[in-house]
Design a protein around this motif. Structure first.
Motif, PDB file in Angstrom:
ATOM      1  N   GLY A 118       4.353   3.742   7.134  1.00  0.00           N
ATOM      2  CA  GLY A 118       4.121   4.998   7.090  1.00  0.00           C
ATOM      3  C   GLY A 118       5.196   5.631   7.894  1.00  0.00           C
ATOM      4  O   GLY A 118       5.805   6.694   7.841  1.00  0.00           O
ATOM      5  N   PHE A 119       5.283   5.074   9.263  1.00  0.00           N
ATOM      6  CA  PHE A 119       6.169   5.550  10.290  1.00  0.00           C
ATOM      7  C   PHE A 119       7.549   5.369   9.966  1.00  0.00           C
ATOM      8  O   PHE A 119       8.485   6.316  10.222  1.00  0.00           O
ATOM      9  N   ILE A 120       7.895   4.008   9.494  1.00  0.00           N
ATOM     10  CA  ILE A 120       9.274   3.999   8.901  1.00  0.00           C
ATOM     11  C   ILE A 120       9.748   4.744   7.979  1.00  0.00           C
ATOM     12  O   ILE A 120      10.773   5.484   7.826  1.00  0.00           O
ATOM     13  N   ALA A 121       8.816   5.332   6.916  1.00  0.00           N
ATOM     14  CA  ALA A 121       9.023   6.159   5.884  1.00  0.00           C
ATOM     15  C   ALA A 121       9.113   7.540   6.213  1.00  0.00           C
ATOM     16  O   ALA A 121      10.329   8.235   5.622  1.00  0.00           O
ATOM     17  N   ALA A 122       8.330   8.068   7.284  1.00  0.00           N
ATOM     18  CA  ALA A 122       8.492   9.418   7.991  1.00  0.00           C
ATOM     19  C   ALA A 122      10.096   9.442   8.584  1.00  0.00           C
ATOM     20  O   ALA A 122      10.572  10.381   8.329  1.00  0.00           O
ATOM     21  N   ALA A 123      10.410   8.388   9.242  1.00  0.00           N
ATOM     22  CA  ALA A 123      11.708   8.324   9.979  1.00  0.00           C
ATOM     23  C   ALA A 123      12.761   8.591   8.860  1.00  0.00           C
ATOM     24  O   ALA A 123      13.796   9.147   9.269  1.00  0.00           O
ATOM     25  N   ILE A 124      12.706   7.559   7.924  1.00  0.00           N
ATOM     26  CA  ILE A 124      14.064   7.899   6.965  1.00  0.00           C
ATOM     27  C   ILE A 124      13.880   9.364   6.073  1.00  0.00           C
ATOM     28  O   ILE A 124      14.818   9.898   6.017  1.00  0.00           O
ATOM     29  N   ALA A 125      12.657   9.748   5.492  1.00  0.00           N
ATOM     30  CA  ALA A 125      12.494  11.086   5.195  1.00  0.00           C
ATOM     31  C   ALA A 125      12.985  11.992   6.342  1.00  0.00           C
ATOM     32  O   ALA A 125      13.598  13.158   5.842  1.00  0.00           O
ATOM     33  N   LEU A 126      12.796  12.169   7.540  1.00  0.00           N
ATOM     34  CA  LEU A 126      13.145  13.066   8.286  1.00  0.00           C
ATOM     35  C   LEU A 126      14.589  13.199   8.638  1.00  0.00           C
ATOM     36  O   LEU A 126      15.044  14.333   8.182  1.00  0.00           O
ATOM     37  N   VAL A 127      15.388  12.187   8.588  1.00  0.00           N
ATOM     38  CA  VAL A 127      16.709  12.094   8.881  1.00  0.00           C
ATOM     39  C   VAL A 127      17.235  12.525   7.367  1.00  0.00           C
ATOM     40  O   VAL A 127      18.253  13.281   7.369  1.00  0.00           O
ATOM     41  N   SER A 136      23.112  12.731  16.926  1.00  0.00           N
ATOM     42  CA  SER A 136      21.910  12.492  17.644  1.00  0.00           C
ATOM     43  C   SER A 136      20.919  12.207  16.396  1.00  0.00           C
ATOM     44  O   SER A 136      19.943  11.515  16.820  1.00  0.00           O
ATOM     45  N   LEU A 137      20.967  12.628  15.031  1.00  0.00           N
ATOM     46  CA  LEU A 137      20.225  11.754  13.997  1.00  0.00           C
ATOM     47  C   LEU A 137      20.489  10.467  13.952  1.00  0.00           C
ATOM     48  O   LEU A 137      19.224   9.744  13.773  1.00  0.00           O
ATOM     49  N   ILE A 138      21.591   9.879  14.216  1.00  0.00           N
ATOM     50  CA  ILE A 138      21.629   8.301  14.109  1.00  0.00           C
ATOM     51  C   ILE A 138      20.991   7.899  15.293  1.00  0.00           C
ATOM     52  O   ILE A 138      20.081   6.876  15.075  1.00  0.00           O
ATOM     53  N   VAL A 139      21.063   8.268  16.443  1.00  0.00           N
ATOM     54  CA  VAL A 139      20.365   7.679  17.680  1.00  0.00           C
ATOM     55  C   VAL A 139      18.889   7.924  17.428  1.00  0.00           C
ATOM     56  O   VAL A 139      18.195   7.004  17.921  1.00  0.00           O
ATOM     57  N   MET A 140      18.477   9.069  16.865  1.00  0.00           N
ATOM     58  CA  MET A 140      16.950   9.097  16.702  1.00  0.00           C
ATOM     59  C   MET A 140      16.375   8.268  15.651  1.00  0.00           C
ATOM     60  O   MET A 140      15.276   7.827  15.836  1.00  0.00           O
ATOM     61  N   PHE A 141      17.262   8.129  14.509  1.00  0.00           N
ATOM     62  CA  PHE A 141      16.755   7.202  13.626  1.00  0.00           C
ATOM     63  C   PHE A 141      16.539   5.743  14.226  1.00  0.00           C
ATOM     64  O   PHE A 141      15.791   4.983  13.764  1.00  0.00           O
ATOM     65  N   ILE A 142      17.607   5.413  14.777  1.00  0.00           N
ATOM     66  CA  ILE A 142      17.322   3.898  15.392  1.00  0.00           C
ATOM     67  C   ILE A 142      16.280   3.870  16.250  1.00  0.00           C
ATOM     68  O   ILE A 142      15.592   2.712  16.324  1.00  0.00           O
ATOM     69  N   ASN A 154       0.827  -1.042  -0.124  1.00  0.00           N
ATOM     70  CA  ASN A 154       0.132   0.046  -0.200  1.00  0.00           C
ATOM     71  C   ASN A 154       1.105   1.143  -0.127  1.00  0.00           C
ATOM     72  O   ASN A 154       1.534   1.522   0.985  1.00  0.00           O
ATOM     73  N   LEU A 155       0.703   1.903  -0.939  1.00  0.00           N
ATOM     74  CA  LEU A 155       1.573   3.128  -1.174  1.00  0.00           C
ATOM     75  C   LEU A 155       1.117   4.300  -0.455  1.00  0.00           C
ATOM     76  O   LEU A 155       1.947   5.437  -0.260  1.00  0.00           O
ATOM     77  N   GLY A 156      -0.030   4.321  -0.044  1.00  0.00           N
ATOM     78  CA  GLY A 156      -0.711   5.601   0.601  1.00  0.00           C
ATOM     79  C   GLY A 156       0.271   6.003   1.900  1.00  0.00           C
ATOM     80  O   GLY A 156       0.798   7.230   1.955  1.00  0.00           O
ATOM     81  N   PRO A 157       0.234   5.322   2.989  1.00  0.00           N
ATOM     82  CA  PRO A 157       1.175   5.418   4.008  1.00  0.00           C
ATOM     83  C   PRO A 157       2.646   5.804   3.877  1.00  0.00           C
ATOM     84  O   PRO A 157       3.134   6.580   4.406  1.00  0.00           O
ATOM     85  N   ILE A 158       3.095   5.410   2.754  1.00  0.00           N
ATOM     86  CA  ILE A 158       4.359   5.486   2.388  1.00  0.00           C
ATOM     87  C   ILE A 158       4.545   6.636   2.016  1.00  0.00           C
ATOM     88  O   ILE A 158       5.616   7.546   2.577  1.00  0.00           O
ATOM     89  N   ILE A 159       4.005   7.131   0.883  1.00  0.00           N
ATOM     90  CA  ILE A 159       3.896   8.358   0.294  1.00  0.00           C
ATOM     91  C   ILE A 159       3.616   9.538   1.290  1.00  0.00           C
ATOM     92  O   ILE A 159       4.294  10.435   1.412  1.00  0.00           O
ATOM     93  N   VAL A 167       6.318  12.443   2.541  1.00  0.00           N
ATOM     94  CA  VAL A 167       6.053  13.874   2.521  1.00  0.00           C
ATOM     95  C   VAL A 167       6.196  14.713   4.042  1.00  0.00           C
ATOM     96  O   VAL A 167       6.786  15.584   4.196  1.00  0.00           O
ATOM     97  N   PHE A 168       5.570  13.794   4.966  1.00  0.00           N
ATOM     98  CA  PHE A 168       5.564  14.453   6.296  1.00  0.00           C
ATOM     99  C   PHE A 168       7.031  14.659   6.845  1.00  0.00           C
ATOM    100  O   PHE A 168       7.418  15.449   7.458  1.00  0.00           O
ATOM    101  N   GLY A 169       7.644  13.381   6.501  1.00  0.00           N
ATOM    102  CA  GLY A 169       9.067  13.566   6.957  1.00  0.00           C
ATOM    103  C   GLY A 169       9.757  14.549   6.466  1.00  0.00           C
ATOM    104  O   GLY A 169      10.683  15.122   7.361  1.00  0.00           O
TER     105      GLY A 169
END
Length: 82
Positions: A60-69, A31-37, A3-8, A12-14
């Motif tokens: 969706g949460f993992i995609a937001a974490a990757i995009a945030l970092v 601290s970004l590395i620690v936050m990503f883990i 399902n691509l909806g939560p990933i997209i 965007v949110f991240g």
């Protein structure tokens, strides 16, 4: 089927949130590395939405974490000299 909806939405949110973060003496690249883990661990513990059976973690949460970092590293604002 993935399902691509939560990933997209997560990407965007991240990117939006990550580009707005500022560097301080407490918020550095290490601290970004620690936050990503921690964010990946939370995404795995959170689990998937009940109707999504493609993965056992929150996509969706993992995609937001990757995009945030990534957006913090690419578009991060410079430190204030004031």
């Amino acid at each position: 089927m993935i399902n691509l909806g939560p990933i997209i939405f997560g990407l965007v949110f991240g990117f939006v949130i990550g580009s707005r973060l500022r560097y301080t003496e407490y918020f550095t690249n290490s601290s970004l590395i620690v936050m990503f883990i921690i964010l990946v661990l939370v995404g795995c513990l959170e689990g998937a939405f009940p109707y999504y059976t493609d993965f056992s973690f929150s996509t969706g949460f993992i995609a937001a974490a990757i995009a945030l970092v990534l957006s913090k590293l690419i578009f991060g604002r410079k430190r204030n000299t004031n």
